[in-house]
Design a protein around this motif. Sequence first.
Motif, PDB file in Angstrom:
ATOM      1  N   ALA A  90      31.681 -20.636 -48.811  1.00  0.00           N
ATOM      2  CA  ALA A  90      31.803 -19.968 -47.293  1.00  0.00           C
ATOM      3  C   ALA A  90      32.363 -19.710 -47.156  1.00  0.00           C
ATOM      4  CB  ALA A  90      31.300 -21.153 -46.968  1.00  0.00           C
ATOM      5  N   LEU A  91      33.461 -20.182 -47.378  1.00  0.00           N
ATOM      6  CA  LEU A  91      34.968 -19.121 -46.935  1.00  0.00           C
ATOM      7  C   LEU A  91      35.250 -17.888 -47.595  1.00  0.00           C
ATOM      8  CD1 LEU A  91      37.712 -21.947 -48.353  1.00  0.00           C
ATOM      9  CD2 LEU A  91      36.349 -21.756 -45.691  1.00  0.00           C
ATOM     10  N   ILE A  92      34.338 -17.098 -48.410  1.00  0.00           N
ATOM     11  CA  ILE A  92      34.355 -15.965 -48.998  1.00  0.00           C
ATOM     12  C   ILE A  92      33.817 -15.228 -47.879  1.00  0.00           C
ATOM     13  CG2 ILE A  92      33.606 -14.672 -51.122  1.00  0.00           C
ATOM     14  CD1 ILE A  92      34.616 -16.782 -53.138  1.00  0.00           C
ATOM     15  N   ILE A  93      32.369 -15.666 -47.670  1.00  0.00           N
ATOM     16  CA  ILE A  93      31.324 -14.739 -47.011  1.00  0.00           C
ATOM     17  C   ILE A  93      32.035 -15.040 -45.516  1.00  0.00           C
ATOM     18  CG2 ILE A  93      29.489 -15.353 -45.465  1.00  0.00           C
ATOM     19  CD1 ILE A  93      28.051 -16.742 -48.214  1.00  0.00           C
ATOM     20  N   THR A  94      32.534 -15.427 -44.979  1.00  0.00           N
ATOM     21  CA  THR A  94      33.893 -15.755 -43.275  1.00  0.00           C
ATOM     22  C   THR A  94      34.497 -14.294 -43.476  1.00  0.00           C
ATOM     23  OG1 THR A  94      33.445 -17.913 -43.015  1.00  0.00           O
ATOM     24  CG2 THR A  94      34.186 -16.657 -41.900  1.00  0.00           C
ATOM     25  N   SER A  95      35.118 -14.679 -45.205  1.00  0.00           N
ATOM     26  CA  SER A  95      36.357 -13.458 -44.906  1.00  0.00           C
ATOM     27  C   SER A  95      36.018 -12.243 -45.409  1.00  0.00           C
ATOM     28  CB  SER A  95      37.515 -13.731 -46.317  1.00  0.00           C
ATOM     29  OG  SER A  95      37.912 -15.300 -45.401  1.00  0.00           O
ATOM     30  N   ILE A  96      34.940 -12.513 -45.885  1.00  0.00           N
ATOM     31  CA  ILE A  96      34.316 -10.050 -46.387  1.00  0.00           C
ATOM     32  C   ILE A  96      33.316 -10.257 -44.612  1.00  0.00           C
ATOM     33  CG2 ILE A  96      32.284  -8.904 -47.277  1.00  0.00           C
ATOM     34  CD1 ILE A  96      32.331 -11.446 -49.872  1.00  0.00           C
ATOM     35  N   LEU A  97      32.905 -10.747 -44.440  1.00  0.00           N
ATOM     36  CA  LEU A  97      32.033 -10.560 -42.860  1.00  0.00           C
ATOM     37  C   LEU A  97      33.279  -9.968 -41.775  1.00  0.00           C
ATOM     38  CD1 LEU A  97      29.446 -12.875 -41.936  1.00  0.00           C
ATOM     39  CD2 LEU A  97      29.103 -10.568 -42.324  1.00  0.00           C
ATOM     40  N   GLY A  98      34.894 -11.058 -41.478  1.00  0.00           N
ATOM     41  CA  GLY A  98      35.723 -11.009 -41.418  1.00  0.00           C
ATOM     42  C   GLY A  98      36.211  -9.239 -41.233  1.00  0.00           C
ATOM     43  N   LEU A  99      36.364  -8.550 -42.211  1.00  0.00           N
ATOM     44  CA  LEU A  99      36.736  -7.924 -43.219  1.00  0.00           C
ATOM     45  C   LEU A  99      35.920  -6.830 -42.886  1.00  0.00           C
ATOM     46  CD1 LEU A  99      38.582  -6.425 -45.269  1.00  0.00           C
ATOM     47  CD2 LEU A  99      37.444  -6.470 -47.218  1.00  0.00           C
ATOM     48  N   LEU A 100      34.355  -6.889 -42.408  1.00  0.00           N
ATOM     49  CA  LEU A 100      33.576  -5.850 -42.252  1.00  0.00           C
ATOM     50  C   LEU A 100      34.035  -5.984 -40.930  1.00  0.00           C
ATOM     51  CD1 LEU A 100      30.068  -6.429 -43.952  1.00  0.00           C
ATOM     52  CD2 LEU A 100      31.983  -4.817 -44.680  1.00  0.00           C
ATOM     53  N   VAL A 101      33.737  -6.500 -40.555  1.00  0.00           N
ATOM     54  CA  VAL A 101      34.617  -6.893 -38.756  1.00  0.00           C
ATOM     55  C   VAL A 101      35.524  -5.845 -38.011  1.00  0.00           C
ATOM     56  CG1 VAL A 101      34.484  -7.858 -36.389  1.00  0.00           C
ATOM     57  CG2 VAL A 101      32.541  -8.523 -38.106  1.00  0.00           C
ATOM     58  N   GLY A 102      36.460  -6.687 -39.013  1.00  0.00           N
ATOM     59  CA  GLY A 102      37.357  -6.218 -38.681  1.00  0.00           C
ATOM     60  C   GLY A 102      38.145  -4.488 -39.134  1.00  0.00           C
ATOM     61  N   LEU A 103      37.297  -3.425 -40.249  1.00  0.00           N
ATOM     62  CA  LEU A 103      37.625  -2.422 -40.739  1.00  0.00           C
ATOM     63  C   LEU A 103      36.430  -1.595 -38.693  1.00  0.00           C
ATOM     64  CD1 LEU A 103      36.122  -2.406 -43.368  1.00  0.00           C
ATOM     65  CD2 LEU A 103      38.026  -1.951 -43.262  1.00  0.00           C
ATOM     66  N   ILE A 104      35.661  -2.430 -38.246  1.00  0.00           N
ATOM     67  CA  ILE A 104      35.763  -1.046 -36.612  1.00  0.00           C
ATOM     68  C   ILE A 104      36.531  -1.614 -35.486  1.00  0.00           C
ATOM     69  CG2 ILE A 104      34.016  -1.075 -35.394  1.00  0.00           C
ATOM     70  CD1 ILE A 104      31.991  -1.667 -37.815  1.00  0.00           C
ATOM     71  N   SER A 105      36.452  -3.119 -35.345  1.00  0.00           N
ATOM     72  CA  SER A 105      37.381  -3.498 -33.959  1.00  0.00           C
ATOM     73  C   SER A 105      38.761  -3.128 -34.313  1.00  0.00           C
ATOM     74  CB  SER A 105      37.442  -5.099 -33.951  1.00  0.00           C
ATOM     75  OG  SER A 105      37.897  -5.809 -35.611  1.00  0.00           O
ATOM     76  N   LEU A 106      39.526  -3.259 -35.141  1.00  0.00           N
ATOM     77  CA  LEU A 106      40.816  -2.924 -35.179  1.00  0.00           C
ATOM     78  C   LEU A 106      40.753  -1.655 -34.402  1.00  0.00           C
ATOM     79  CD1 LEU A 106      42.139  -5.216 -38.064  1.00  0.00           C
ATOM     80  CD2 LEU A 106      42.245  -5.088 -35.576  1.00  0.00           C
ATOM     81  N   ARG A 107      40.261  -0.490 -34.717  1.00  0.00           N
ATOM     82  CA  ARG A 107      40.406   0.662 -34.317  1.00  0.00           C
ATOM     83  C   ARG A 107      40.237   0.701 -32.990  1.00  0.00           C
ATOM     84  NH1 ARG A 107      39.090   4.296 -38.730  1.00  0.00           N
ATOM     85  NH2 ARG A 107      38.180   2.959 -40.090  1.00  0.00           N
ATOM     86  N   THR A 108      40.800  -0.603 -32.009  1.00  0.00           N
ATOM     87  CA  THR A 108      40.301  -0.637 -31.004  1.00  0.00           C
ATOM     88  C   THR A 108      41.590  -0.880 -30.555  1.00  0.00           C
ATOM     89  OG1 THR A 108      39.454  -2.517 -30.486  1.00  0.00           O
ATOM     90  CG2 THR A 108      37.876  -0.685 -29.913  1.00  0.00           C
ATOM     91  N   LYS A 109      42.225  -1.250 -29.367  1.00  0.00           N
ATOM     92  CA  LYS A 109      43.542  -1.644 -29.050  1.00  0.00           C
ATOM     93  C   LYS A 109      43.538  -2.508 -28.127  1.00  0.00           C
ATOM     94  CE  LYS A 109      46.426   1.591 -31.288  1.00  0.00           C
ATOM     95  NZ  LYS A 109      47.724   1.960 -31.597  1.00  0.00           N
ATOM     96  N   GLU A 110      44.514  -3.752 -27.506  1.00  0.00           N
ATOM     97  CA  GLU A 110      44.226  -4.413 -26.595  1.00  0.00           C
ATOM     98  C   GLU A 110      43.092  -5.129 -25.946  1.00  0.00           C
ATOM     99  OE1 GLU A 110      46.294  -1.761 -23.937  1.00  0.00           O
ATOM    100  OE2 GLU A 110      48.593  -1.755 -24.926  1.00  0.00           O
ATOM    101  N   HIS A 111      42.574  -4.310 -24.108  1.00  0.00           N
ATOM    102  CA  HIS A 111      41.687  -5.275 -24.163  1.00  0.00           C
ATOM    103  C   HIS A 111      40.471  -4.850 -24.408  1.00  0.00           C
ATOM    104  CE1 HIS A 111      43.072  -1.728 -21.859  1.00  0.00           C
ATOM    105  NE2 HIS A 111      41.499  -2.051 -21.440  1.00  0.00           N
ATOM    106  N   PHE A 112      40.288  -3.607 -25.393  1.00  0.00           N
ATOM    107  CA  PHE A 112      39.135  -2.891 -25.565  1.00  0.00           C
ATOM    108  C   PHE A 112      38.905  -4.050 -27.190  1.00  0.00           C
ATOM    109  CE2 PHE A 112      40.932   0.345 -23.179  1.00  0.00           C
ATOM    110  CZ  PHE A 112      39.835   0.511 -22.556  1.00  0.00           C
ATOM    111  N   PHE A 113      39.729  -3.925 -27.727  1.00  0.00           N
ATOM    112  CA  PHE A 113      40.258  -4.713 -28.649  1.00  0.00           C
ATOM    113  C   PHE A 113      39.292  -6.224 -28.405  1.00  0.00           C
ATOM    114  CE2 PHE A 113      41.587  -8.100 -31.542  1.00  0.00           C
ATOM    115  CZ  PHE A 113      40.582  -8.269 -33.048  1.00  0.00           C
ATOM    116  N   ALA A 114      39.548  -7.521 -27.244  1.00  0.00           N
ATOM    117  CA  ALA A 114      38.774  -8.437 -26.784  1.00  0.00           C
ATOM    118  C   ALA A 114      37.920  -7.935 -26.764  1.00  0.00           C
ATOM    119  CB  ALA A 114      39.728  -9.195 -25.827  1.00  0.00           C
ATOM    120  N   ILE A 115      37.468  -7.221 -25.782  1.00  0.00           N
ATOM    121  CA  ILE A 115      36.070  -7.095 -25.418  1.00  0.00           C
ATOM    122  C   ILE A 115      35.109  -7.009 -26.278  1.00  0.00           C
ATOM    123  CG2 ILE A 115      34.319  -5.517 -24.084  1.00  0.00           C
ATOM    124  CD1 ILE A 115      36.830  -4.807 -21.983  1.00  0.00           C
ATOM    125  N   TYR A 116      35.750  -5.892 -27.737  1.00  0.00           N
ATOM    126  CA  TYR A 116      34.565  -5.208 -28.259  1.00  0.00           C
ATOM    127  C   TYR A 116      34.135  -7.108 -29.044  1.00  0.00           C
ATOM    128  CZ  TYR A 116      32.660  -3.575 -32.725  1.00  0.00           C
ATOM    129  OH  TYR A 116      31.644  -3.225 -33.902  1.00  0.00           O
TER     130      TYR A 116
END
Length: 343
Positions: A90-116
């Motif tokens: 469960a921890l591995i699955i959560t971390s892998i999905l976090g990695l996939l989401v982070g690869l896209i979401s962290l291309r945004t900043k500040e309030h755009f990141f929060a909204i995304y």
Amino acid sequence: MASIFKQRNVIAILILFAIVFPFITNNNYLIHIMTLAFIWMIAVYGLNLLAGYTGYLSLAHAGFFAIGAYSLSLLTTKAELNYWLAFVLALIITSILGLLVGLISLRTKEHFFAIYTMCVGYIIYLIIDKWDSLTGGIRGLIGIPGPGNIGPITFTTPVSNYYLVLSFLLLSILVMYRIVHSLTGRTFIAIRNSEDLAQTIGINTMTNKLLVFVISTFFAGLAGALYASFIRFIGPDIGYITITFDILTYLIVGGIGTLSGPVIGTILIVWVSQQLQFLQDYRMMIFGPILTLLVIFYPRGISGGFIEWKMKRQAKKHQKQNKNQNQQMISTQESSAASNKNG
């Protein structure tokens, strides 16, 4: 008296109190509430590392909390895996999905990141709510097994579950302490203070942001997995945006960007909420104005406000010492001048 309020002493007192708490009360309900508070603290620490020390506010935190909870539940109830194997997966699955989401979401900043991330969190909630054949939909999942035995140690009583969750909380605090006081932690703080400046001195900001995002989701998944095995029933509501706002409230009240803030904020609000259960329908009418005043006058929360007060007190003390030293120097010079004149 001041030495009592040193950080190490406060932490030691809190740990000692947590250890002896089940011996102080025989009320299983109070032990249940305290165990839940410990689980929320783990989730708050994950958000604190990302928002407090790196400056990126993720509003998908409840979504990853739900992923951890549902991953453990599905692996144990439908795949019928061993509890601790399912827990690790469960921890591995959560971390892998976090990695996939982070690869896209962290291309945004500040309030755009929060909204995304808020949109991501809502999508996770919708998937859990609508995928009836897998997650049970609005009915949720029941019959989730409790923590499996570790050798002769069993977790069948409220007290044993209390100490299991407390162990994970203490381990989480230790890991957070080591991260914050390491070179990696200072890198996170540098990104929070000025991402552009961090890039100019050679810090790979994208890699470090992705690392902290994955760590944050890992702790959200850890809290979610513990929650599922403790409550033994989960529904899609645990992934809704209101859970993220509750976690954020704990963090803001306690002190964002501090190590003691998650503990203080969570304990305070959880116990105040228990005392005000008869006003449950008007909870936000009570907490809303209090939270607004706290943000205005103590933007770093209770813990942060105490740290700032302590720093100001030390600064005044140093100023007073410097002033006394200067006066002594002037008096010495005047005495020397008078002696030379008389001589």
